[in-house]
Write an enzyme that holds these catalytic residues in place. Structure first.
Site, PDB file in Angstrom:
ATOM      1  N   LEU A 169       0.854  -1.173   0.000  1.00 13.63           N
ATOM      2  CA  LEU A 169       0.000   0.000   0.000  1.00 13.63           C
ATOM      3  C   LEU A 169       0.895   1.229   0.000  1.00 13.63           C
ATOM      4  O   LEU A 169       1.986   1.213   0.581  1.00 13.63           O
ATOM      5  CB  LEU A 169      -0.897   0.037   1.248  1.00 13.63           C
ATOM      6  CG  LEU A 169      -1.947  -1.069   1.407  1.00 13.63           C
ATOM      7  CD1 LEU A 169      -2.663  -0.901   2.741  1.00 13.63           C
ATOM      8  CD2 LEU A 169      -2.939  -1.050   0.261  1.00 13.63           C
ATOM      9  N   ASP A 170       0.441   2.307  -0.625  1.00 18.55           N
ATOM     10  CA  ASP A 170       1.183   3.566  -0.557  1.00 18.55           C
ATOM     11  C   ASP A 170       1.391   3.957   0.907  1.00 18.55           C
ATOM     12  O   ASP A 170       0.561   3.660   1.768  1.00 18.55           O
ATOM     13  CB  ASP A 170       0.398   4.690  -1.235  1.00 18.55           C
ATOM     14  CG  ASP A 170       0.259   4.502  -2.733  1.00 18.55           C
ATOM     15  OD1 ASP A 170       1.024   3.717  -3.312  1.00 18.55           O
ATOM     16  OD2 ASP A 170      -0.628   5.157  -3.313  1.00 18.55           O
ATOM     17  N   MET A 171       2.468   4.657   1.175  1.00 21.57           N
ATOM     18  CA  MET A 171       2.739   5.129   2.527  1.00 21.57           C
ATOM     19  C   MET A 171       1.552   5.909   3.084  1.00 21.57           C
ATOM     20  O   MET A 171       1.188   5.776   4.267  1.00 21.57           O
ATOM     21  CB  MET A 171       3.990   6.010   2.532  1.00 21.57           C
ATOM     22  CG  MET A 171       4.380   6.532   3.913  1.00 21.57           C
ATOM     23  SD  MET A 171       5.718   7.748   3.858  1.00 21.57           S
ATOM     24  CE  MET A 171       4.834   9.188   3.224  1.00 21.57           C
TER      25      MET A 171
END
Length: 217
Positions: A61-63
């Site tokens: 997942l994106d940060m």
């Protein structure tokens, strides 16, 4: 310059764990995997592996995105889970708050490519981009905030796909530091995007597994 300030590590409480896999709820602001250098070593993977030494990441997942992530326990389970993702036998749903009023349901099919001069940003490119498909369904509208809660299903899994697709149809996700308008960015203290539902076949035996983790916004 970007300064990485991960959320405090309050102790790992898996959503699900057995001998084959584990599922966690990644907090907003935490990298999925370690970045370059000691300052970027803290990540969901490193926190998981501190307790489950055989855990191997299957997807990211994106940060800035929170929500459900799955890890395989050992190389064989990681491979089996990765194959399920590649074969699209995994159902993922996200929930987001987007700017403005978005009604009904629909699809966004816009090809995406890396915006190299502005990495890690992505962009729509109808000539060179990779095919990308997102399905959406409006859930409710907040008139005071002028924002719509939307369920999102990424049929493909391009980098920043949901974020770019929502921006492209005029409804950027609130709090998005890369794609929101200044007004939409100011409406939230974080990117309001959360992976709330995950369903997949168990890598040993194939029984159906399903998890739901409500968005914290």
């Amino acid at each position: 310059m970007f300064q990485y300030l991960p959320p405090p590590d309050l102790g790992l409480i898996p959503v699900f764990v057995d001998d084959c896999l584990l599922v966690v709820d990644k907090p907003h602001g935490l990298l999925s995997v370690p970045g370059r250098g000691a300052a970027h070593a803290d990540s969901m993977t490193s926190r998981v592996q501190a307790r489950y030494h055989d855990a191997l990441i299957v997807h990211r997942l994106d940060m800035d995105t929170s929500g459900l992530m799955v890890f395989g326990r050992g190389a064989a389970m990681q491979r089996a889970l990765s194959m399920a993702f590649e074969a699209r036998r995994v159902d993922k749903r996200y929930v987001a708050l987007v700017d403005g009023r978005l009604d009904g349901e629909g699809e966004v099919a816009l090809p995406l490519i890396a915006d190299w001069p502005n990495r890690p940003r992505q962009k729509v490119d109808v000539e060179l981009g990779k095919p990308s498909l997102t399905r959406y369904c409006a859930l409710d509208y907040d008139a005071a905030l002028d924002a719509t809660r939307v369920a999102l299903v990424p049929v493909t899994g391009r980098s920043h796909q949901l974020r770019v697709h929502l921006q492209a149809i005029g409804h950027p996700i609130l709090g998005d530091p890369f794609y929101a308008t200044p007004a939409a960015l100011a409406k939230a203290p974080r990117l309001l995007l959360h992976a709330d539902t995950l369903a997949l076949p168990h890598p040993a035996g194939g029984r159906a597994l399903h998890w739901h983790c409500p968005a914290p916004f």
